[in-house]
Every structure is written in structure tokens, then in C-alpha cells.
Design a protein around this motif. Structure first.
Motif, short mmCIF file in Angstrom:
data_model
loop_
_atom_site.label_atom_id
_atom_site.label_comp_id
_atom_site.label_asym_id
_atom_site.label_seq_id
_atom_site.Cartn_x
_atom_site.Cartn_y
_atom_site.Cartn_z
N TYR A 244 0.83 -1.20 0.00
CA TYR A 244 0.00 0.00 0.00
C TYR A 244 0.87 1.25 0.00
O TYR A 244 0.54 2.25 -0.65
N LEU A 248 0.34 3.88 -2.78
CA LEU A 248 -0.41 5.06 -2.32
C LEU A 248 0.47 6.10 -1.62
O LEU A 248 0.07 7.27 -1.52
N VAL A 251 1.14 8.56 3.64
CA VAL A 251 0.02 9.38 4.12
C VAL A 251 -1.31 8.80 3.66
O VAL A 251 -2.24 8.61 4.46
N ASN A 252 -1.42 8.51 2.37
CA ASN A 252 -2.68 7.98 1.84
C ASN A 252 -2.95 6.56 2.35
O ASN A 252 -4.12 6.15 2.45
N THR A 253 -1.91 5.81 2.65
CA THR A 253 -2.09 4.48 3.23
C THR A 253 -2.74 4.59 4.60
O THR A 253 -3.65 3.83 4.94
N ILE A 255 -4.63 7.03 5.59
CA ILE A 255 -6.01 7.46 5.36
C ILE A 255 -6.88 6.25 5.00
O ILE A 255 -8.00 6.09 5.52
N ALA A 256 -6.36 5.37 4.13
CA ALA A 256 -7.09 4.16 3.74
C ALA A 256 -7.34 3.27 4.95
O ALA A 256 -8.42 2.70 5.11
N GLN A 259 -10.20 4.63 6.91
CA GLN A 259 -11.48 4.40 6.23
C GLN A 259 -11.98 2.98 6.45
O GLN A 259 -13.19 2.77 6.68
#
Length: 292
Positions: A244, A248, A251-253, A255-256, A259
Motif C-alpha cells: 500500500y 499510495l 500518508v494515503n495508506t 487514510i485508507a 477508512q
């Protein structure tokens, strides 16, 4: 490990310690099996099964043999994953890997024997009905075989040294890691004879949990500590594996990860009010915040 988990870990380990191993043959094979099975670990899958049973107001005795079978299959997969032909790891759970202690041949056979022993345990379980045994054996076979964990492992190997999409990565993890986590929950639903609404909600929850576990694993591979996770850090990058983070970014990992946690908690909130979901919610948060 949380105090809530410790309660179930103690129940599980006590039963595992009393599991009968054939002393008639009594070879180095049994010693090798016990070495990896008793090497500690988080016991996440059996704990999840027992915790789900408890939430479904079902006697834990009905799930303990299936929980042991599940941990045996998970342990066999780790023994084989660590072999030179696979990940070639020297340490697992802070100890030398099985093949480093007993040699490659015995390690392979120990994994084979644990896989076989798992199904033996379910067939001998006097606490569940024959019809449920068949259902559990079918579910566990699918979850651990070419339609599940093993198939996911091959997808993972085929993706090494390649740029893959996020959808492909999710597919790998849905099978390689997620299949046995899903089994933990759906096995409990099967044993407890949960109604269809409960089954579907918990099935969806288990798949979110699998994603949470794997995303956190990817983060620990770059942020973890060997003394805590018990294996080498940075192996994904060394082996040129897609994660991931590589797709991604960190940072975006994260966030995922958040979620998936929110979705898992939402699904638990949709269950009938008679089910107390606090333990499963705590476990979900622990999956996301663990440091090992």
C-alpha cells in the motif's frame, strides 16, 4: 496485546497445550510442529473466532477445536513462507525459523502435518454437530487452499518485481491474508447458527478486518521494530514487493487504514442490539494501532 484479548488467548493457549500429538511415532517431526505452534504470536485468528462466538452468545467450547485447527493452518503457512524457496526468512516471532532449527525437509513436513492435523481436530470435535463439521471443513479448505490463502500467495509471488494496480494488490490481500481472517468470523457464525442478516454483516466486517490487518502490516514493515514484530523490517522493499505504501504513499495508506476501520465499526453498529460489540470494536482498533 489488550486485556480483552489476553482473556481469549489464555483460554486458547491452555487448550492448545493439552492438544494430543501422536507419541507412538514420536519423531523430530512432532518436536518441529510444536516448536512453531508454541512460538507465541498474537493468536489473532483464534481470538477473533472465540470473541465472535462470545458475542453471538455461544459456548466457547463449541469453537475451541476449530480455533486450534485454524491456528495450525496459519502456522503451517508461516513455516512454508519462511523457506528459502519462498521468503527465505531467518526469524519468525523473534525465534529462528523452523527450517533454521530443523532443516528444510523437516520444516516442509511439519507444515504438511499441521495442515493435516487441523482437519483431524474438526472431525473429532464432540461439541458440534456432524453437519456443522462438514460446513467448517469446506469453509476452511476454501479459505486455506487455491481459492484462498495459497492462491493469494501465488498471486503475491507473481507480482514481485512488477508494478501492479491497487485493485490487484487488494485481490492479493483478500486471499493471502484476508481469507483466514474471514474464516475466523464466518466459522463462528456457522457454529452459532447465526441468521442471514447477522452472517452477512459479520462477513462484510471480517473482510474489512482483513484489509486493516494487511495495511497495518505494510506500515509495520517500514515503521516497525524487530524486537516487537519478531522479524526483519524492510523485507518488502528488499524483495521488491508492491505494498500500500509503494502504491499510495505513507500518508494515503494511513487514510485508507482509517477508512476501513470506520467501515468495520459501522458494520458492527448494524447488528441487532442484543449483540454486545464492544470487544470486536476494541479488537478492530487494536488491529489498526498494533506495533507488532
Amino acid at each position: 496485546m489488550s486485556q480483552i484479548m489476553n482473556k481469549y488467548v489464555d483460554i486458547f493457549n491452555d487448550s492448545l497445550d493439552r492438544t494430543f500429538f501422536d507419541q507412538v511415532v514420536n519423531t523430530k517431526l512432532e518436536e518441529s510442529m510444536k516448536y512453531s505452534l508454541s512460538a507465541g504470536g498474537k493468536r489473532i485468528r483464534p481470538v477473533l473466532l472465540l470473541m465472535t462466538l462470545s458475542m453471538l452468545h455461544t459456548d466457547l467450547k463449541k469453537g475451541i477445536e476449530t480455533a486450534k485447527a485454524l491456528e495450525m493452518i496459519h502456522t503451517y503457512s508461516l513455516i512454508h513462507d519462511d523457506l528459502p524457496a519462498m521468503d527465505n526468512d531467518d526469524y519468525r516471532r523473534g525465534l529462528q525459523t523452523n527450517h533454521k532449527v530443523y532443516g528444510e525437509a523437516i520444516a516442509i513436513l511439519a507444515g504438511d502435518a499441521l495442515l493435516t492435523k487441523a482437519f483431524e481436530l474438526i472431525t473429532k470435535d464432540a461439541n458440534i454437530e456432524a453437519e456443522d463439521k462438514i460446513k467448517l471443513i469446506r469453509l476452511l479448505s476454501e479459505s486455506s487452499g487455491h481459492q484462498g490463502m495459497v492462491g493469494g500467495q501465488v498471486l503475491d509471488m507473481d507480482s514481485e518485481d512488477k508494478e501492479i494496480t491497487l485493485d490487484t494488490l487488494r485481490k492479493i490481500h483478500r486471499y493471502k491474508t484476508g481469507a483466514l481472517i474471514r474464516f475466523s468470523v464466518v466459522a463462528a457464525c456457522t457454529i452459532a447458527k447465526a441468521n442471514s442478516k447477522t452472517f452477512l454483516l459479520l462477513d462484510a466486517f471480517s473482510q474489512e478486518l482483513g484489509m486493516i490487518f494487511q495495511i497495518k502490516d505494510d506500515l509495520l514493515d517500514i515503521e516497525g521494530d524487530f524486537d516487537k514484530i519478531g522479524k526483519a523490517v524492510g523485507s518488502d522493499e528488499i524483495n521488491n514487493k508492491s505494498t500500500y505504501i509503494s502504491i499510495l504513499g505513507k500518508v494515503n495508506t494511513k487514510i485508507a487504514l482509517e477508512q476501513h476501520v470506520n467501515q468495520a465499526l459501522y458494520l458492527l453498529d448494524q447488528l441487532d442490539e442484543k449483540y454486545q460489540t464492544e470487544e470486536l470494536k476494541s479488537l478492530t482498533k487494536l488491529f489498526a494501532s498494533r506495533d507488532k
